[in-house]
Write an enzyme that holds these catalytic residues in place. Structure first.
Site, mmCIF file in Angstrom:
data_model
loop_
_atom_site.group_PDB
_atom_site.id
_atom_site.type_symbol
_atom_site.label_atom_id
_atom_site.label_comp_id
_atom_site.label_asym_id
_atom_site.label_seq_id
_atom_site.Cartn_x
_atom_site.Cartn_y
_atom_site.Cartn_z
ATOM 1 N N ASP A 93 -43.352 -18.345 74.553
ATOM 2 C CA ASP A 93 -43.341 -16.898 74.333
ATOM 3 C C ASP A 93 -43.543 -16.652 72.846
ATOM 4 O OD1 ASP A 93 -42.863 -16.355 77.010
ATOM 5 O OD2 ASP A 93 -40.692 -16.326 76.765
ATOM 6 N N ASP A 111 -46.691 -12.865 80.933
ATOM 7 C CA ASP A 111 -45.601 -11.949 81.274
ATOM 8 C C ASP A 111 -46.095 -10.506 81.294
ATOM 9 O OD1 ASP A 111 -43.845 -14.120 81.315
ATOM 10 O OD2 ASP A 111 -43.252 -13.820 79.225
#
Length: 127
Positions: A93, A111
């Site tokens: 991330d 995401d």
């Protein structure tokens, strides 16, 4: 990301940073203790979600382009995160959105695709 150090932050805009984070869990780092059971649970859930989306696309009305587009966003994001997890053992991330000192959970493009696909489903009342 080889040249980007873990938890190193690079400011792009007043509301956006790049922050390299290894996410061993699922959404918002749930199940992130990195045990072998949780690792296989996450992979199994990801494969199940991908399978359900394929089935939904297969039995849906082929002319419902809004449903197909939203499901493809979700499918693309799920596959992206699954591949990342299988290759690395975790998901990378790196997008850190914030307003002043309030930071949203760090996420990646996969995401975002999942979020956007679900958002489109809600807009079209297809749940």
């Amino acid at each position: 990301m080889d040249n980007f150090i873990l938890l190193n932050k690079k400011k792009l805009f007043s509301f956006l940073n790049l922050l390299y984070v290894k996410n061993y869990g699922i959404a918002f780092s749930l199940l992130s203790s990195n045990s072998i059971f949780e690792y296989w649970l996450i992979i199994t859930l990801s494969v199940l979600i991908i399978f359900i989306i394929f089935i939904k696309l297969y039995i849906s009305d082929i002319y419902d382009i809004k449903l197909i587009i939203s499901m493809l966003f979700i499918l693309g994001g799920a596959i992206g995160n699954l591949v990342n997890r299988i290759i690395n053992g975790y998901v990378i991330d790196f997008i850190d959105l914030h307003i002043k000192n309030y930071h949203f959970a760090t996420f990646n493009f996969a995401d975002f695709f999942i979020f956007f696909g679900v958002f489109l489903l809600f807009l079209n009342d297809k749940f």
